[in-house]
Scaffold this motif. Structure first.
Motif, PDB file in Angstrom:
ATOM      1  N   UNK A  10     -29.518  12.503 -32.721  1.00  0.00           N
ATOM      2  CA  UNK A  10     -30.369  11.976 -31.649  1.00  0.00           C
ATOM      3  C   UNK A  10     -30.698  13.079 -30.655  1.00  0.00           C
ATOM      4  N   UNK A  11     -31.596  12.759 -29.745  1.00  0.00           N
ATOM      5  CA  UNK A  11     -32.057  13.739 -28.776  1.00  0.00           C
ATOM      6  C   UNK A  11     -31.063  13.994 -27.657  1.00  0.00           C
ATOM      7  N   UNK A  12     -31.114  15.195 -27.098  1.00  0.00           N
ATOM      8  CA  UNK A  12     -30.306  15.535 -25.924  1.00  0.00           C
ATOM      9  C   UNK A  12     -31.074  15.264 -24.635  1.00  0.00           C
ATOM     10  N   UNK A  13     -32.226  14.614 -24.747  1.00  0.00           N
ATOM     11  CA  UNK A  13     -33.004  14.133 -23.607  1.00  0.00           C
ATOM     12  C   UNK A  13     -33.027  12.607 -23.647  1.00  0.00           C
ATOM     13  N   UNK A  14     -33.286  11.952 -22.507  1.00  0.00           N
ATOM     14  CA  UNK A  14     -33.297  10.489 -22.488  1.00  0.00           C
ATOM     15  C   UNK A  14     -34.576   9.882 -23.044  1.00  0.00           C
ATOM     16  N   UNK A  67     -19.037  10.969 -34.951  1.00  0.00           N
ATOM     17  CA  UNK A  67     -19.141  12.419 -34.986  1.00  0.00           C
ATOM     18  C   UNK A  67     -20.594  12.742 -34.661  1.00  0.00           C
ATOM     19  N   UNK A  68     -20.801  13.701 -33.762  1.00  0.00           N
ATOM     20  CA  UNK A  68     -22.157  13.971 -33.275  1.00  0.00           C
ATOM     21  C   UNK A  68     -22.236  15.405 -32.775  1.00  0.00           C
ATOM     22  N   UNK A  69     -23.378  15.756 -32.186  1.00  0.00           N
ATOM     23  CA  UNK A  69     -23.625  17.139 -31.811  1.00  0.00           C
ATOM     24  C   UNK A  69     -22.849  17.677 -30.641  1.00  0.00           C
ATOM     25  N   UNK A  70     -22.158  16.815 -29.897  1.00  0.00           N
ATOM     26  CA  UNK A  70     -21.249  17.285 -28.863  1.00  0.00           C
ATOM     27  C   UNK A  70     -21.798  17.356 -27.460  1.00  0.00           C
ATOM     28  N   UNK A 113     -21.251   8.060 -42.941  1.00  0.00           N
ATOM     29  CA  UNK A 113     -22.637   7.592 -42.933  1.00  0.00           C
ATOM     30  C   UNK A 113     -23.378   8.347 -41.842  1.00  0.00           C
ATOM     31  N   UNK A 114     -24.716   8.283 -41.897  1.00  0.00           N
ATOM     32  CA  UNK A 114     -25.562   8.960 -40.922  1.00  0.00           C
ATOM     33  C   UNK A 114     -26.571   7.966 -40.350  1.00  0.00           C
ATOM     34  N   UNK A 115     -26.722   7.983 -39.022  1.00  0.00           N
ATOM     35  CA  UNK A 115     -27.715   7.148 -38.357  1.00  0.00           C
ATOM     36  C   UNK A 115     -28.513   8.031 -37.405  1.00  0.00           C
ATOM     37  N   UNK A 116     -29.833   7.891 -37.429  1.00  0.00           N
ATOM     38  CA  UNK A 116     -30.697   8.649 -36.528  1.00  0.00           C
ATOM     39  C   UNK A 116     -31.276   7.731 -35.458  1.00  0.00           C
ATOM     40  N   UNK A 117     -31.088   8.107 -34.212  1.00  0.00           N
ATOM     41  CA  UNK A 117     -31.790   7.541 -33.067  1.00  0.00           C
ATOM     42  C   UNK A 117     -33.016   8.417 -32.796  1.00  0.00           C
ATOM     43  N   UNK A 118     -33.886   8.015 -31.874  1.00  0.00           N
ATOM     44  CA  UNK A 118     -35.013   8.887 -31.533  1.00  0.00           C
ATOM     45  C   UNK A 118     -34.559  10.280 -31.088  1.00  0.00           C
ATOM     46  N   UNK A 178     -34.941  18.911 -33.595  1.00  0.00           N
ATOM     47  CA  UNK A 178     -33.585  19.025 -34.120  1.00  0.00           C
ATOM     48  C   UNK A 178     -33.140  17.776 -34.845  1.00  0.00           C
ATOM     49  N   UNK A 179     -33.437  16.613 -34.252  1.00  0.00           N
ATOM     50  CA  UNK A 179     -33.066  15.342 -34.863  1.00  0.00           C
ATOM     51  C   UNK A 179     -33.798  15.143 -36.186  1.00  0.00           C
ATOM     52  N   UNK A 180     -35.096  15.432 -36.181  1.00  0.00           N
ATOM     53  CA  UNK A 180     -35.881  15.285 -37.405  1.00  0.00           C
ATOM     54  C   UNK A 180     -35.372  16.217 -38.498  1.00  0.00           C
ATOM     55  N   UNK A 181     -35.058  17.445 -38.124  1.00  0.00           N
ATOM     56  CA  UNK A 181     -34.575  18.415 -39.105  1.00  0.00           C
ATOM     57  C   UNK A 181     -33.241  17.962 -39.697  1.00  0.00           C
ATOM     58  N   UNK A 182     -32.331  17.489 -38.851  1.00  0.00           N
ATOM     59  CA  UNK A 182     -31.027  17.028 -39.334  1.00  0.00           C
ATOM     60  C   UNK A 182     -31.186  15.829 -40.262  1.00  0.00           C
ATOM     61  N   UNK A 183     -32.026  14.880 -39.858  1.00  0.00           N
ATOM     62  CA  UNK A 183     -32.244  13.685 -40.672  1.00  0.00           C
ATOM     63  C   UNK A 183     -32.817  14.034 -42.036  1.00  0.00           C
TER      64      UNK A 183
END
Length: 209
Positions: free
Chosen positions: A21-25, A50-53, A113-118, A122-127
């Protein structure tokens, strides 16, 4: 690969879900709401994170939500990003790695498992990379998109275009499962079945370089 492993002591790593997911709101309050709801639902169903930190934006929100509901949180952060992703007030445990490739490798290692939020690039690339890894049989884990307010409709359409154009088989387009609510996304972890049309490749054989 990892430069700090002591922080994993006594952490339950058996049932973690990776959230991209994004590091912006974002521009809509619904994005942060979705992150909160996803964190609650993961914890209530017995999953950790588990996430990007990072601690900012959707990334921080989903992590706080999981932690506030008494489930484990593991952040995996490349050292170079520590100054820009809000790590001063870390959430849960933190594993520091050397680069982005190590980050994604560790996420795959620990996630069930993997779940993508908006999110953004970076999020798109990881997904898309984790979906590609599934197609190549590097893993067989659920790949789920939480399509908050139709955010991922363009991606869903693009997958359809790839099928129509002959670049992705119709069956393999099901590697990515689109869900509209956090509850649906978390429930899908239990029912997800990877397509049997994926490449059955053997990644266990190593070569000397």
């Amino acid at each position: 690969m990892a430069t700090d492993t002591e922080n994993l002591t006594n952490l339950d790593l058996t049932n973690l879900v990776c959230v991209f997911c994004g590091s912006s709101p974002g521009t809509s309050p619904s994005f942060m709401d979705a992150a909160t709801q996803l964190g609650q639902e993961l914890a209530h169903q017995g999953y950790g994170l588990v996430y990007g930190g990072g601690t900012r934006g959707l990334m921080g929100q989903v992590a706080r939500s999981v932690q506030q509901n008494s489930a484990p949180v593991l952040g995996i952060m490349p050292r170079a990003l520590m100054s820009v992703e809000g790590c001063a007030d870390k959430i849960g445990r933190m594993l520091i790695v050397n680069n982005m490739h190590d980050r994604k490798s560790k996420m795959n290692e620990y996630a069930r498992a993997f779940i993508a939020l908006p999110g953004g690039f970076g999020t798109l690339e990881e997904l898309l990379e984790i979906a590609t890894w599934s197609m190549l049989s590097i893993h067989s884990k659920p790949v789920i998109v939480l399509n908050t307010n139709g955010y991922y409709e363009p991606l869903k359409n693009m997958v359809g275009q790839a099928v129509n154009g002959g670049f992705v088989s119709k069956d393999n387009s099901g590697i990515i499962l689109f869900c509209d609510t956090a509850e649906e996304a978390v429930q899908a972890i239990k029912t997800y079945v990877p397509p049997d049309t994926r490449y059955g490749l053997d990644w266990t054989t190593k070569v000397d370089i």
